[in-house]
Write a protein that holds these residues in place. Sequence first.
Motif, PDB file in Angstrom:
ATOM      1  N   HIS A  38      44.630  37.429  60.817  1.00 53.15           N
ATOM      2  CA  HIS A  38      43.267  37.732  61.241  1.00 53.15           C
ATOM      3  C   HIS A  38      42.239  37.214  60.232  1.00 53.15           C
ATOM      4  O   HIS A  38      41.163  36.757  60.615  1.00 53.15           O
ATOM      5  CB  HIS A  38      43.098  39.237  61.454  1.00 53.15           C
ATOM      6  CG  HIS A  38      43.769  39.738  62.692  1.00 53.15           C
ATOM      7  ND1 HIS A  38      45.088  40.137  62.712  1.00 53.15           N
ATOM      8  CD2 HIS A  38      43.311  39.878  63.962  1.00 53.15           C
ATOM      9  CE1 HIS A  38      45.411  40.515  63.944  1.00 53.15           C
ATOM     10  NE2 HIS A  38      44.357  40.361  64.723  1.00 53.15           N
ATOM     11  N   PHE A  61      36.995  36.430  67.651  1.00 50.55           N
ATOM     12  CA  PHE A  61      35.997  36.562  66.591  1.00 50.55           C
ATOM     13  C   PHE A  61      34.711  35.815  66.935  1.00 50.55           C
ATOM     14  O   PHE A  61      33.618  36.255  66.557  1.00 50.55           O
ATOM     15  CB  PHE A  61      36.574  36.067  65.262  1.00 50.55           C
ATOM     16  CG  PHE A  61      37.559  37.028  64.640  1.00 50.55           C
ATOM     17  CD1 PHE A  61      37.320  38.394  64.629  1.00 50.55           C
ATOM     18  CD2 PHE A  61      38.733  36.572  64.070  1.00 50.55           C
ATOM     19  CE1 PHE A  61      38.204  39.287  64.065  1.00 50.55           C
ATOM     20  CE2 PHE A  61      39.643  37.451  63.493  1.00 50.55           C
ATOM     21  CZ  PHE A  61      39.375  38.817  63.494  1.00 50.55           C
ATOM     22  N   SER A  88      36.939  30.956  62.839  1.00 50.83           N
ATOM     23  CA  SER A  88      35.859  31.253  63.785  1.00 50.83           C
ATOM     24  C   SER A  88      34.506  30.851  63.199  1.00 50.83           C
ATOM     25  O   SER A  88      33.564  30.566  63.929  1.00 50.83           O
ATOM     26  CB  SER A  88      35.856  32.741  64.144  1.00 50.83           C
ATOM     27  OG  SER A  88      35.347  33.546  63.091  1.00 50.83           O
ATOM     28  N   ASN A 126      32.805  40.197  58.105  1.00 60.70           N
ATOM     29  CA  ASN A 126      31.523  39.495  58.178  1.00 60.70           C
ATOM     30  C   ASN A 126      30.593  39.971  57.071  1.00 60.70           C
ATOM     31  O   ASN A 126      29.900  39.168  56.430  1.00 60.70           O
ATOM     32  CB  ASN A 126      30.884  39.748  59.547  1.00 60.70           C
ATOM     33  CG  ASN A 126      30.064  38.573  60.017  1.00 60.70           C
ATOM     34  OD1 ASN A 126      30.404  37.429  59.764  1.00 60.70           O
ATOM     35  ND2 ASN A 126      28.971  38.868  60.697  1.00 60.70           N
ATOM     36  N   GLN A 171      32.896  38.088  69.134  1.00 56.57           N
ATOM     37  CA  GLN A 171      32.267  39.139  68.333  1.00 56.57           C
ATOM     38  C   GLN A 171      30.973  38.660  67.679  1.00 56.57           C
ATOM     39  O   GLN A 171      30.042  39.445  67.484  1.00 56.57           O
ATOM     40  CB  GLN A 171      33.232  39.607  67.244  1.00 56.57           C
ATOM     41  CG  GLN A 171      34.329  40.543  67.738  1.00 56.57           C
ATOM     42  CD  GLN A 171      33.785  41.910  68.110  1.00 56.57           C
ATOM     43  OE1 GLN A 171      33.189  42.595  67.293  1.00 56.57           O
ATOM     44  NE2 GLN A 171      33.982  42.300  69.355  1.00 56.57           N
ATOM     45  N   SER A 172      30.932  37.362  67.344  1.00 56.82           N
ATOM     46  CA  SER A 172      29.727  36.835  66.694  1.00 56.82           C
ATOM     47  C   SER A 172      28.624  36.516  67.696  1.00 56.82           C
ATOM     48  O   SER A 172      27.520  36.148  67.314  1.00 56.82           O
ATOM     49  CB  SER A 172      30.068  35.569  65.894  1.00 56.82           C
ATOM     50  OG  SER A 172      30.362  34.496  66.768  1.00 56.82           O
ATOM     51  N   ARG A 177      39.689  45.954  66.136  1.00 59.22           N
ATOM     52  CA  ARG A 177      39.483  44.591  65.658  1.00 59.22           C
ATOM     53  C   ARG A 177      38.002  44.249  65.520  1.00 59.22           C
ATOM     54  O   ARG A 177      37.628  43.414  64.690  1.00 59.22           O
ATOM     55  CB  ARG A 177      40.164  43.594  66.607  1.00 59.22           C
ATOM     56  CG  ARG A 177      41.675  43.684  66.555  1.00 59.22           C
ATOM     57  CD  ARG A 177      42.179  43.610  65.120  1.00 59.22           C
ATOM     58  NE  ARG A 177      43.610  43.852  65.003  1.00 59.22           N
ATOM     59  CZ  ARG A 177      44.240  44.043  63.857  1.00 59.22           C
ATOM     60  NH1 ARG A 177      43.564  44.055  62.734  1.00 59.22           N
ATOM     61  NH2 ARG A 177      45.541  44.259  63.835  1.00 59.22           N
ATOM     62  N   TYR A 218      36.330  42.771  62.161  1.00 60.63           N
ATOM     63  CA  TYR A 218      35.398  41.644  62.132  1.00 60.63           C
ATOM     64  C   TYR A 218      34.108  42.024  61.404  1.00 60.63           C
ATOM     65  O   TYR A 218      33.611  41.261  60.556  1.00 60.63           O
ATOM     66  CB  TYR A 218      35.057  41.185  63.555  1.00 60.63           C
ATOM     67  CG  TYR A 218      33.965  40.148  63.580  1.00 60.63           C
ATOM     68  CD1 TYR A 218      34.267  38.807  63.360  1.00 60.63           C
ATOM     69  CD2 TYR A 218      32.629  40.502  63.791  1.00 60.63           C
ATOM     70  CE1 TYR A 218      33.267  37.845  63.355  1.00 60.63           C
ATOM     71  CE2 TYR A 218      31.620  39.548  63.781  1.00 60.63           C
ATOM     72  CZ  TYR A 218      31.939  38.227  63.568  1.00 60.63           C
ATOM     73  OH  TYR A 218      30.950  37.286  63.545  1.00 60.63           O
ATOM     74  N   PHE A 276      39.448  34.524  61.197  1.00 57.55           N
ATOM     75  CA  PHE A 276      38.041  34.814  60.926  1.00 57.55           C
ATOM     76  C   PHE A 276      37.375  33.598  60.279  1.00 57.55           C
ATOM     77  O   PHE A 276      36.285  33.182  60.684  1.00 57.55           O
ATOM     78  CB  PHE A 276      37.923  36.030  60.022  1.00 57.55           C
ATOM     79  CG  PHE A 276      36.528  36.299  59.531  1.00 57.55           C
ATOM     80  CD1 PHE A 276      35.588  36.874  60.363  1.00 57.55           C
ATOM     81  CD2 PHE A 276      36.155  35.962  58.236  1.00 57.55           C
ATOM     82  CE1 PHE A 276      34.290  37.108  59.911  1.00 57.55           C
ATOM     83  CE2 PHE A 276      34.871  36.194  57.781  1.00 57.55           C
ATOM     84  CZ  PHE A 276      33.936  36.763  58.622  1.00 57.55           C
TER      85      PHE A 276
END
Length: 493
Positions: free
Chosen positions: A279, A198, A286, A247, A201-202, A239, A243, A283
Motif C-alpha cells: 500500500h 488511492f 498514485s 497523505n 481517494q485524491s 484504507r 491514505y 500510494f
Amino acid sequence: MGKYFELDNKKIYIYGAAATGEIVFDIFSKKNYRIEGFIDKRAAELDEFKGKKVITLPDLCARERGNKEGVVIFIAVKNVFEHESIVKPLTDYGFFNVIYMPYRAVKGKAAGEEMSLYRTWNDMIKGDFEDVKAIPVTNALKGYQYRDYAAIAKYCDDKRTVLLPIDMLFTDLPKDLLINNIWTDIPAMALLPHIFFFRWQSGEAGYGCEEYLKFCIDSARKRNVKITEAWKENVIRNRADVYANMNDDLERNSEFFVKNAPLVTWNEKGYFNLNSGKHRMAFFMSKRKKYVPAVVKDDDYEKWIRYAGTDKIGEYLRKSELSELKAPISHPYMYEIKCINKDFYYNFLYRYIMLLSEKSLTCQGNVAFGEMGGIALAALDDGFLGRTLRRFGFKTKEYGMSGTGIFFRSLEPAETANELEPDKIEYSIIDGQNEEGLKLIKECQNLRLIVYMGNLQEISLDEGFRCKYKDCAVKDGRLTDIYWMEKTDVIRK
C-alpha cells in the motif's frame, strides 16, 4: 593559477543579458565595479545591453587572449540548475575566475570550496560584498561525478535504506505456488486496484474503489472470511484512513516513509520484489513518484550494482564525456545527471503501463506482458522505454537508437537481445523527430495501438486508426502533442 582570486583590478563580464543580468549590473555598478560587457548566446540579436557590448564566448576569447586570469565572469542566469553547464565551456576555454552556483550546492550537498562559491554568489546577488574577499578559482569541470546517489542511510549491519527507481520495483513473489494470484511478481506500476483506489481517494476523475474492493474480497475468500456489506464498508473506511495519514505524512513528515521503508529483495531477472509495504508503494505510484525509499540487503544491493554494469558505464561516461541525457537511466550512479525529460518519460510510462495492464487483464485475465503482442519503438530516449518495457516482460524492436541507447542495450542479458519480427508487433511508440518512425509504420502491418509524439500530419496512417485520446506534455522544453491511435475492431476483423 592560484587557488583564489579577488575582484579588484579584474575585468568583469556578466554572463546573461536579461533580467538577472540587469540586477547584477546595477549591483556591481553601485559598488563602483566596472562591467566590461555581457556574454550571451543571443549576442547577434542584442548587440548591446545596459549600454554595454553583448558578445559570445568565442568573442570573449578573442578579446581577452593572453589576459584570461585577469577576467572575472559572473553567471547571471536565473535557472541555477543550469549554471554548471554554462561554466564547463568557460573553463574549457581557460576562464577559471567564475562566480556561479555549483550544482551540488543547489542540491544541498556541497562542502568546502563549492560551499564558499555558493555563499559568494548568494551574497553578491543580494549586494552584500562585505565578506567577498578570496573567491575560489573554479577548476576545470570534469563532467558528471559518477558515484552512488541512491543510498540514504545504513539500516542495520547487513541492510541499507536506498531510493529505488519506481521502474525497478515489482510486487511480491507468490507465497503459495498452488494459489493463483494475478497480482504477484508484476511491475508495481501495474498494481491497478491499489493505485486506482488511492487516486480515487485524491479526487482524480475516472478512478474508483471497485477494483480494489474486488481485490480485497478475492483475498478474504482465500482465508474463508465472511463477506458482508459491513465488512466492505470497513475495508473502504480503513484504507481511506491509511491514505489520509500517508497523505499528511507526505506533506508534513516525509521522514516517515524513510524510517518505515519496506524490505525489497533482488530478483535475478533484474529487478526488486517487495516483501511488504504494497500500500505504501501504491500510494507513491498514485502520486506518480519516480523514486521510492526501500530497505535492501547489502548483498542484494551489490548484485544490482554488478548487474547494471557499473564499471562499464563509468568507462563509457569518461570516454563520451556524457553530461546530459534525453531520458533517465535507472542506475544508482546516474540519478543526478542532467535529464530534461525525466518527468515526461516517467509520466508517459505510468500512462502507458496502466493502459496495457488494463488490456492484458481484459484479454487474458491477468497482467502478463510477455503474452501480449510486441512493441516497436522509434523514440529518442536513449533507450529508456525499451529497457524498461523489456524488464517488464514485453518483447520489443527498436528503430533509430542513439549511441547511448545502443551502449546500454549492450549491457542487458543476452536473452533480451533478440528483437521481434515486424509481423509479431502490435503496439508502437513513435517520436516524430525520429526519422525511423515512418519505416516502423511501413514494416509493422499488424499494429493495434500507435502512440505518436509530435505533429500527426507528418505521418500517414491506415484509415482504420482513430484517435482514442490526445495528451499534451512538456518534452525537450516545449509542449508536445501525444496521440494515442487505436485500430478499430471493425477494421481488424
